[in-house]
Design an enzyme around this catalytic site. Structure first.
Site, short mmCIF file in Angstrom:
data_model
loop_
_atom_site.label_atom_id
_atom_site.label_comp_id
_atom_site.label_asym_id
_atom_site.label_seq_id
_atom_site.Cartn_x
_atom_site.Cartn_y
_atom_site.Cartn_z
N SER A 142 6.35 73.78 -55.61
CA SER A 142 6.93 72.97 -54.53
C SER A 142 8.44 73.06 -54.56
O SER A 142 9.05 73.18 -55.63
CB SER A 142 6.52 71.50 -54.69
OG SER A 142 7.18 70.69 -53.74
N TYR A 155 6.42 63.60 -59.41
CA TYR A 155 5.80 64.74 -58.73
C TYR A 155 6.58 66.02 -59.03
O TYR A 155 5.99 67.04 -59.39
CB TYR A 155 5.78 64.46 -57.22
CG TYR A 155 5.25 65.61 -56.39
CD1 TYR A 155 3.89 65.93 -56.40
CD2 TYR A 155 6.10 66.35 -55.56
CE1 TYR A 155 3.40 66.98 -55.63
CE2 TYR A 155 5.62 67.38 -54.78
CZ TYR A 155 4.27 67.69 -54.82
OH TYR A 155 3.79 68.74 -54.06
#
Length: 246
Positions: A142, A155
């Site tokens: 990501s 995250y």
């Protein structure tokens, strides 16, 4: 004929979004795809759609937080097709929100899916790849790990842990047998926001999805580009995001 034609590719998180788009694209280019996710009905529908278009696909219900499920997925590929060429570790969740919320359960869930799920896949596939003399790990990371922002600390930590893991595996695998690729998407129109419990954070992410997120097919094309390279070429790290993402 492409560098994808004839390959056996297992994809986790294949029920929707990037995983489903990748499965459809690779099958259209001649790969046999083994679809893994928890939602059996979604997998069955995708398998039917691919087969109706002349592609080769099967499904294996998989929870990546269970090591035995990843073992079963890889064993299914070897038993059914004789080998596994590529494992695309795409399953992920995003329990993001302010750290003051002390969402320990959410933090643990992200570690279990985003990090342990990748490790379990490596543990299952690495011996097979080594025995057959080649194999390719492709992992969805990501841009959250590249630009750290509020609400995404844990995250991003899971994603950066995976990025580090893949680089470590790459450095241990310079004998030409194992290839590793980390793909870091930015905003993509997926169902990832549905895993966000904090309402304000979820609304912000959903707004970004509506306003400028790119189609999952764009990430699928990126994954295909990495897979189709000759065996002596490794695409180590790719970032793909909307041109308007800050």
């Amino acid at each position: 004929m492409t560098g994808i034609d004839g390959k056996i590719v297992a994809i986790t998180g294949a029920a929707s979004g990037i995983g489903a788009a990748t499965a459809e694209l690779l099958a259209a280019q001649g790969a046999t795809v083994l679809l893994a996710a928890r939602r059996e009905d979604r997998l069955a529908a995708l398998v039917s759609r691919i087969r109706e278009r002349g592609g080769h696909a099967s499904a294996c219900v998989t929870d990546v937080t269970r090591r035995e499920d990843l073992d079963r997925l890889v064993n299914h590929a070897v038993t059914e097709y004789g080998r596994l060429d590529v494992l695309v570790s795409n399953a992920g969740i995003s329990k993001i929100g302010p750290m003051t919320g002390i969402d320990v359960d959410g933090w643990s869930a992200m570690i279990d899916v985003n990090l342990r799920g990748v490790l379990y896949g490596i543990a299952a596939a690495l011996p097979v790849f080594r025995d057959q003399g080649r194999g390719h790990f492709v992992t969805t990371v990501s841009t959250s790990g590249l630009k750290i922002v509020p609400t995404q600390g844990v995250y991003a930590a899971t994603k950066n842990a995976v990025r580090t893991l893949m680089e470590g595996l790459r450095q241990e695998s310079t004998d030409g047998i194992i290839r590793t690729t980390s793909v870091s998407p930015g905003y993509v129109r997926t169902e990832l926001a549905t895993s966000i419990d904090d309402p304000d954070t979820r609304a912000s992410v959903e707004r970004g999805m509506r306003e400028f997120a790119i189609d999952p097919a764009a990430v699928a094309r990126t994954i295909a580009f990495a897979i189709e390279q000759p065996d002596d070429v490794e695409i180590g790290d790719i970032t793909i995001r909307p041109t308007t993402q800050g």
